[in-house]
Write a protein that holds these residues in place. Structure first.
Motif, PDB file in Angstrom:
ATOM      1  N   UNK A   1      46.591  29.754  52.198  1.00 21.51           N
ATOM      2  CA  UNK A   1      45.597  30.361  53.083  1.00 21.51           C
ATOM      3  C   UNK A   1      45.849  31.852  53.272  1.00 21.51           C
ATOM      4  N   UNK A   2      47.110  32.233  53.402  1.00 21.27           N
ATOM      5  CA  UNK A   2      47.430  33.656  53.644  1.00 21.27           C
ATOM      6  C   UNK A   2      47.189  34.515  52.405  1.00 21.27           C
ATOM      7  N   UNK A   3      47.063  33.858  51.250  1.00 22.36           N
ATOM      8  CA  UNK A   3      46.850  34.597  49.998  1.00 22.36           C
ATOM      9  C   UNK A   3      45.425  34.446  49.488  1.00 22.36           C
ATOM     10  N   UNK A   4      44.542  33.939  50.346  1.00 17.09           N
ATOM     11  CA  UNK A   4      43.130  33.761  49.993  1.00 17.09           C
ATOM     12  C   UNK A   4      42.991  32.909  48.723  1.00 17.09           C
ATOM     13  N   UNK A   5      43.687  31.787  48.731  1.00 17.14           N
ATOM     14  CA  UNK A   5      43.694  30.887  47.574  1.00 17.14           C
ATOM     15  C   UNK A   5      42.290  30.371  47.265  1.00 17.14           C
ATOM     16  N   UNK A   6      41.975  30.286  45.975  1.00 14.14           N
ATOM     17  CA  UNK A   6      40.678  29.800  45.508  1.00 14.14           C
ATOM     18  C   UNK A   6      40.852  28.548  44.665  1.00 14.14           C
TER      19      UNK A   6
ATOM     20  N   UNK B   1      50.425  17.154  47.304  1.00  7.86           N
ATOM     21  CA  UNK B   1      50.742  18.455  46.726  1.00  7.86           C
ATOM     22  C   UNK B   1      49.535  19.389  46.781  1.00  7.86           C
ATOM     23  N   UNK B   2      48.368  18.852  46.504  1.00  6.01           N
ATOM     24  CA  UNK B   2      47.150  19.674  46.557  1.00  6.01           C
ATOM     25  C   UNK B   2      46.956  20.254  47.959  1.00  6.01           C
ATOM     26  N   UNK B   3      47.076  19.402  48.974  1.00  9.39           N
ATOM     27  CA  UNK B   3      46.892  19.855  50.349  1.00  9.39           C
ATOM     28  C   UNK B   3      47.985  20.839  50.752  1.00  9.39           C
ATOM     29  N   UNK B   4      49.202  20.604  50.272  1.00  7.55           N
ATOM     30  CA  UNK B   4      50.306  21.499  50.586  1.00  7.55           C
ATOM     31  C   UNK B   4      50.061  22.891  50.005  1.00  7.55           C
ATOM     32  N   UNK B   5      49.570  22.955  48.781  1.00  7.12           N
ATOM     33  CA  UNK B   5      49.274  24.241  48.155  1.00  7.12           C
ATOM     34  C   UNK B   5      48.110  24.936  48.857  1.00  7.12           C
ATOM     35  N   UNK B   6      47.093  24.168  49.232  1.00 11.96           N
ATOM     36  CA  UNK B   6      45.974  24.762  49.958  1.00 11.96           C
ATOM     37  C   UNK B   6      46.435  25.384  51.272  1.00 11.96           C
TER      38      UNK B   6
END
Length: 203
Positions: free
Chosen positions: A188-193, A179-184
């Motif tokens: 990407x397109x939303x500049x996730x931090x 799940x962590x990798x899926x969210x990362x």
């Protein structure tokens, strides 16, 4: 280290992480939070006795119940109670003391992972991994629902902070890394931090 879970204090710096999530969206591992399921016909009486200030809670609603405690009403006879890390056992004792009639409390802290998703673009990230309607108008503050997220069954709870929309996604522990990798990837397109416990404490 808490409840058998390990988390980073920071990935870069707390200030940079706060800036990133306030501008877009950030995710934090909050798996150590205490998680209790309360089931039975006596749920309403128990909530009234244990959390008199929380008020009635309809199915699909969530509420804060003081400090780091939150209530999540999934069905007419099932409620989740979440707590600060290392407080699940204390909360379970409190609930057992106040229980009346047919109601059972089970500590599922070690069985369920959780990710906190915070920021103005949180709903965009969630929309990328679920068919659940998560727009701000469809899924407002103090809502909860069960659905699939990246093909994994999960429970989504929205409890905003004073200034930011905030969601917590709960799912079986075995899917934590996935799940962590899926969210990362989706973020990407939303500049996730990704942010750690230092930034979490400052939100």
């Amino acid at each position: 280290l808490s409840e058998g879970w390990q988390r980073p204090a920071r990935y870069t710096s707390a200030d940079d992480e706060l800036e990133g999530l306030r501008a877009g969206v950030g995710i934090c591992d909050v798996s150590p939070a205490g998680k209790l399921t309360v089931q039975g016909d006596g749920v309403d009486a128990l909530l009234a006795a244990a959390f008199p200030d929380a008020g009635p809670l309809s199915v699909g609603q969530a509420a804060r119940a003081g400090g780091d405690t939150a209530l999540v009403r999934l069905t007419h006879n099932e409620v989740w109670v979440t707590t600060a890390p290392n407080q699940a056992a204390t909360m379970a004792q409190r609930l057992s003391r106040d229980a009346q009639g047919c109601v059972h409390t089970v500590d599922v802290t070690s069985a369920r992972a959780a990710v906190r998703i915070v920021g103005p673009r949180s709903h965009m990230l969630l929309a990328a991994v679920t068919e659940l309607a998560v727009t701000p108008s469809a899924f407002g503050d103090r809502r909860c629902a069960q659905s699939r997220f990246s093909e994994v069954h999960g429970t989504l709870v929205r409890l905003d902070t004073a200034e930011l929309p905030g969601y917590t996604l709960y799912f079986d522990r075995e899917y934590g890394d996935y799940m962590w990798e899926s969210l990362l990837e989706a973020g990407e397109r939303y500049h996730l931090t990704p942010f750690g416990t230092e930034a979490l404490g400052k939100i």
